[in-house]
Design an enzyme around this catalytic site. Structure first.
Site, PDB file in Angstrom:
ATOM      1  N   LYS A 118       0.881  -1.575   0.239  1.00 40.31           N
ATOM      2  CA  LYS A 118       0.011  -0.134   0.497  1.00 40.31           C
ATOM      3  C   LYS A 118       0.595   1.013   0.204  1.00 40.31           C
ATOM      4  CE  LYS A 118       1.217   2.177   3.216  1.00 40.31           C
ATOM      5  NZ  LYS A 118       0.513   3.031   4.233  1.00 40.31           N
ATOM      6  N   HIS A 178       0.554  -4.339   5.439  1.00 40.01           N
ATOM      7  CA  HIS A 178       1.563  -5.296   6.129  1.00 40.01           C
ATOM      8  C   HIS A 178       0.480  -5.430   7.976  1.00 40.01           C
ATOM      9  CE1 HIS A 178       2.825  -0.988   8.708  1.00 40.01           C
ATOM     10  NE2 HIS A 178       2.277  -1.430   9.625  1.00 40.01           N
ATOM     11  N   HIS A 194      -5.289   0.361   6.814  1.00 40.77           N
ATOM     12  CA  HIS A 194      -5.037  -0.192   7.793  1.00 40.77           C
ATOM     13  C   HIS A 194      -6.438  -0.372   8.283  1.00 40.77           C
ATOM     14  CE1 HIS A 194      -0.827  -0.442   6.618  1.00 40.77           C
ATOM     15  NE2 HIS A 194      -0.249   0.837   7.058  1.00 40.77           N
TER      16      HIS A 194
HETATM   17  C1  BG6 Z   1       2.614   2.994   6.721  1.00 44.14           C
HETATM   18  C2  BG6 Z   1       2.259   3.931   7.419  1.00 44.14           C
HETATM   19  O1  BG6 Z   1       1.684   2.043   6.760  1.00 44.14           O
HETATM   20  O2  BG6 Z   1       2.120   2.299   8.647  1.00 44.14           O
HETATM   21  C3  BG6 Z   1       3.449   5.355   8.828  1.00 44.14           C
HETATM   22  O3  BG6 Z   1       2.637   4.885   5.931  1.00 44.14           O
HETATM   23  C4  BG6 Z   1       2.917   4.623   9.991  1.00 44.14           C
HETATM   24  O4  BG6 Z   1       2.534   6.935   8.727  1.00 44.14           O
HETATM   25  C5  BG6 Z   1       2.605   2.874  10.274  1.00 44.14           C
HETATM   26  O5  BG6 Z   1       4.007   4.823  10.959  1.00 44.14           O
HETATM   27  C6  BG6 Z   1       2.751   2.455  11.649  1.00 44.14           C
HETATM   28  O6  BG6 Z   1       2.749   0.972  10.589  1.00 44.14           O
HETATM   29  P1  BG6 Z   1       2.884   0.441  12.607  1.00 44.14           P
HETATM   30  O7  BG6 Z   1       3.331  -1.213  12.479  1.00 44.14           O
HETATM   31  O8  BG6 Z   1       3.717   0.765  13.453  1.00 44.14           O
HETATM   32  O9  BG6 Z   1       1.690   0.568  13.576  1.00 44.14           O
END
Ligand code: BG6
Length: 479
Positions: free
Chosen positions: A141, A171, A233
């Site tokens: 993404k 992710h 997400h």
């Molecule tokens: C990413 C975003 O996809 O996810 C970031 O682009 C964000 O801005 C990150 O900080 C957050 O991921 P996690 O796994 O740390 O919650």
């Protein structure tokens, strides 16, 4: 071992994603003998040699996989690394054909704007053809920046690649705690009877970060919180919470159910976006004791930028199960704490038999799936308060997701192995991406006008977020 005959080609091999996330994950899988690819080919524009590529990765691994780094395994992995310089043109990519034999993964660790071009160029070079083994392409993404661009990307990818060859990463779907949403829901008999509008009053999904831009100004100022976090997400957390139980464990069935939720989201009226969505932009403040500049004072950000660094939306899902239950989703940068959870708020009991100390404005019973800072499941319940009176007070039944000695696997390790195994359960299907854009389209359109509300860094976000709540609801505290 499964997948050890696979060649991994990384396009964008000299970039940040490869260095910080992808290679450390590959290295950890390699050290634990979970996946030892036959050959890893790095491809990029820089005129590097194999030697330079290996040195670069060694340095990165010492930084990003420090605790696992050891010489012997690195030497073994390094012997399987090759680098090829080139542009994203079919003529250049054709040169890879001689290096790629048998099953192969093409991982596009590239800026999102290049996904379509790269997928097409790989196809033109014939690398998608499965004559001597399967071929899979991986992208991460964001998939487009609105519905139209997502559809255009889809068409471009599918000029050569079949949908079954495409692995779209979000992710969050590789996080163990996110996968746990499904396991906890569908492996426990006691959940399903209360998982509906008769018992659930509201759902709050929060992903709060203390981080700011982390040098990603070029991407972030174009994207903003809605595109960066909410469309993907948080949407995943939402669909996994709201979907119907699948009858069988099958990637297509699961993804059908997630799409069904998105299709059932009541469209946000373009004329009333204010009641369903709120945005903010951080101003200077103090985050965890540290003074930080406001978004507009960050290096390279235009002084009049209107990009939101906080977004909140409210959805209603018009199904038998959820009719009338608000799902609140919010995410922001430079907030008070790193705090992420899916919180299910239950309705009150019909009569209060015991003297109870109410939680201010919050439902009495919450079931919480927490991702950060700790990974746990919390159930807020009433119990008898000790003492001479028959009073009730709150207690929290809390279970850590992981015992201390249980290792943690990064989302990239999980997802890479899934690509090798050909398991698409935790990857997005194109219609899922499209519906997620469709649902947010009225908000994206409305936010082309006006500006986000400033909020002090280190706080709980803009006050406007309260506007979208239904009467009697309040946001759960962050942290
Ligand atoms: C990413 C975003 O996809 O996810 C970031 O682009 C964000 O801005 C990150 O900080 C957050 O991921 P996690 O796994 O740390 O919650």
């Amino acid at each position: 071992m499964e997948g050890n005959d696979v060649t991994l080609v990384i396009l964008g091999a000299t970039g940040d994603l490869t260095r910080r996330l992808l290679m450390p994950a590959i290295y950890r899988l390699f050290v634990r003998a979970q996946w030892q690819p036959r050959h890893i080919v790095g491809y990029g524009r820089s005129e590097w040699t194999d030697e330079r590529f290996r040195e670069h990765l060694e340095k990165s691994l010492k930084e990003f996989a420090r605790e696992d780094f050891e010489r012997k395994s690195w030497k073994e992995l390094a012997a399987r690394l090759t680098y090829r310089p080139g542009e994203l043109h079919a003529e250049h990519l054709q040169g890879l054909a001689e290096l790629v034999e048998g099953p192969a993964i093409f991982y596009l660790a590239l800026p999102p704007g290049l996904f379509g071009e790269a997928a097409e160029a790989l196809g033109q070079a014939g690398l998608h053809r499965e004559d001597d083994g399967w071929r899979r392409i991986v992208i991460e993404k964001p998939f487009g920046s609105d519905l139209e661009s997502a559809l255009a990307l889809h068409r471009q990818i599918h000029r050569y690649w079949q949908e079954s060859q495409v692995y779209r990463i979000d992710h969050y779907l590789g996080k163990e705690t996110v996968q746990n949403l499904m396991v906890f829901r569908f492996a426990n008999r006691f959940i399903e009877p209360v998982w509906n509008a008769a018992h659930v009053e509201q759902v709050q999904i929060t992903v709060a970060e203390t981080l700011g831009l982390e040098g990603r100004w070029r991407y972030y100022d174009q994207a903003g919180a809605l595109r960066d976090m909410l469309q993907n997400h948080l949407m995943q957390l939402f669909t996994l919470t709201a979907m119907e139980p699948p009858a069988v464990w099958h990637p297509e069935v699961l993804r059908d159910h997630k799409v069904e939720v998105l299709r059932a989201v009541r469209p946000i009226p373009e004329t009333a976006v204010e009641r369903f969505a709120a945005r903010g932009q951080y101003a200077a403040g103090t985050v965890q004791g540290q003074q930080v500049p406001g978004y507009r004072e960050e290096p390279n950000i235009p002084r009049d930028s209107r990009t939101e660094t906080f977004a909140a939306v409210k959805f209603f899902v018009d199904t038998w199960r959820w009719k009338g239950v608000p799902f609140y989703l919010r995410s922001g940068k430079r907030l008070r704490a790193d705090y992420s959870e899916v919180a299910i708020g239950f309705r009150e009991v019909p009569t209060h038999l015991f003297r109870q100390t109410p939680l201010e404005g919050l439902s009495a019973n919450w079931l919480i799936f927490r991702l950060k800072p700790s990974e746990c499941i919390d159930l807020y319940a009433w119990a008898r308060a000790p003492g001479l009176q028959l009073n009730a007070r709150h207690l929290v039944l809390s279970a850590p997701f992981r015992q201390d000695d249980e290792p943690e696997f990064s989302a990239y390790e999980q997802l890479l192995l899934d690509v090798v195994r050909g398991d698409r359960t935790h990857f997005l299907r194109h219609d899922e991406v499209e519906w997620a854009w469709r649902v947010l389209d009225p908000v994206l359109k409305a936010w082309q006008h006006g500006a986000p509300e400033p909020y002090a860094a280190g706080g709980e976000g803009p006050t406007g977020q309260h506007r979208i709540l239904e009467p009697g609801h309040v946001w759960r505290p962050i942290g």
